[in-house]
Design an enzyme around this catalytic site. Structure first.
Site, PDB file in Angstrom:
ATOM      1  N   GLY A  16      41.698  36.397  34.292  1.00  0.00           N
ATOM      2  CA  GLY A  16      40.531  37.262  34.293  1.00  0.00           C
ATOM      3  C   GLY A  16      40.761  38.414  35.244  1.00  0.00           C
ATOM      4  O   GLY A  16      41.820  38.505  35.874  1.00  0.00           O
ATOM      5  N   MET A  18      39.787  41.007  38.601  1.00  0.00           N
ATOM      6  CA  MET A  18      39.430  40.763  39.992  1.00  0.00           C
ATOM      7  C   MET A  18      37.927  40.467  40.068  1.00  0.00           C
ATOM      8  O   MET A  18      37.160  40.893  39.200  1.00  0.00           O
ATOM      9  CB  MET A  18      39.786  41.984  40.838  1.00  0.00           C
ATOM     10  CG  MET A  18      41.288  42.238  40.832  1.00  0.00           C
ATOM     11  SD  MET A  18      41.750  43.668  41.798  1.00  0.00           S
ATOM     12  CE  MET A  18      41.430  43.057  43.453  1.00  0.00           C
ATOM     13  N   SER A  20      36.362  37.746  39.524  1.00  0.00           N
ATOM     14  CA  SER A  20      35.835  36.865  38.474  1.00  0.00           C
ATOM     15  C   SER A  20      35.891  35.389  38.878  1.00  0.00           C
ATOM     16  O   SER A  20      35.463  34.534  38.108  1.00  0.00           O
ATOM     17  CB  SER A  20      36.608  37.084  37.167  1.00  0.00           C
ATOM     18  OG  SER A  20      37.954  36.655  37.302  1.00  0.00           O
ATOM     19  N   GLU A  89      48.084  33.744  41.590  1.00  0.00           N
ATOM     20  CA  GLU A  89      48.614  35.113  41.464  1.00  0.00           C
ATOM     21  C   GLU A  89      49.930  35.152  40.672  1.00  0.00           C
ATOM     22  O   GLU A  89      50.918  35.747  41.111  1.00  0.00           O
ATOM     23  CB  GLU A  89      48.779  35.742  42.846  1.00  0.00           C
ATOM     24  CG  GLU A  89      47.459  35.740  43.619  1.00  0.00           C
ATOM     25  CD  GLU A  89      47.427  36.744  44.760  1.00  0.00           C
ATOM     26  OE1 GLU A  89      46.828  37.808  44.543  1.00  0.00           O
ATOM     27  OE2 GLU A  89      47.989  36.460  45.827  1.00  0.00           O
ATOM     28  N   CYS A 178      33.304  46.711  32.854  1.00  0.00           N
ATOM     29  CA  CYS A 178      33.282  46.330  31.438  1.00  0.00           C
ATOM     30  C   CYS A 178      34.115  47.340  30.641  1.00  0.00           C
ATOM     31  O   CYS A 178      34.572  48.354  31.172  1.00  0.00           O
ATOM     32  CB  CYS A 178      31.849  46.264  30.909  1.00  0.00           C
ATOM     33  SG  CYS A 178      31.111  47.880  30.667  1.00  0.00           S
TER      34      CYS A 178
END
Ligand code: ZN
Length: 196
Positions: A16, A18, A20, A89, A178
């Site tokens: 996802g 950052m 999230s 990561e 978004c």
């Protein structure tokens, strides 16, 4: 969330943008395994040190001890005694992380992998995409668009990062956005955010 496979390893990928909650979700799953007295180890890429004992930390300040390293193939030997292997990561490691994860799952381990799926231009990271394809379970976490409040799957870079695909930064350098609000960097009006 799902039924655990029996007598085999498997891969779970958490991706996802950052902000999230990827690392938080990774820590939640790893903690549950530790409560069950499973042998758990956590690894993450070292961007400066070659090898160090440190920790992974979520934005909610949850933390687990972890080992930082630059060469992902080192994980195979370090994970020999582990039942559950967490790797955070994944987008920062080189492409060998894909074969390392496959190898670990092939040795019967539960392999949990978390990382960004898209870079700041909304281009997929090839490691992450490959691992999503190879994994048994994929979870995509979404953030909330910091402009309009819609579900956000993209990381907007605000500060000047040049052309580097990877710029380590946090709230001052990135926003979750978004699809509608995301703008590929750089934009002329964002020069006011330049910090260099
Ligand atoms: Zn938006």
């Amino acid at each position: 969330m799902h039924i655990a496979p029996i007598d085999t390893g498997w891969m779970e990928v958490i991706v996802g943008p950052m902000f999230s909650g990827k690392t938080e979700e990774l820590i939640r799953r790893l903690r549950r395994a530790r409560y069950a007295k499973q042998r758990v180890g956590v690894f993450k890429p070292a961007l400066d040190d070659r090898f160090s004992e440190t920790q992974i930390v979520s934005r909610a300040q949850a933390a687990l001890p972890s080992v930082s390293l630059t060469d992902p193939t080192q994980i195979i030997a370090l994970a020999e005694e582990l039942e559950v292997v967490g790797i955070d990561e994944i987008h920062f490691f080189d492409e060998r992380i894909v074969e390392v994860a496959e190898e670990l799952a092939g040795r019967g381990k539960r392999v949990l992998l978390a990382g960004l799926d898209l870079d700041f231009k909304a281009q997929p990271f090839s490691n992450t995409v490959a691992l999503m394809g190879l994994a048994e379970f994929v979870t995509k976490t979404l953030a909330i668009c910091m402009v309009c409040g819609n579900p956000a799957a993209r990381s907007q870079r605000l500060a000047s990062g040049g052309k580097d695909r990877i710029v380590v930064g946090d709230v001052e350098a990135y926003e979750a956005r978004c699809r509608k609000c995301f703008k590929p960097y750089p934009l002329p009006q964002q020069t006011t955010f330049d910090q260099t």
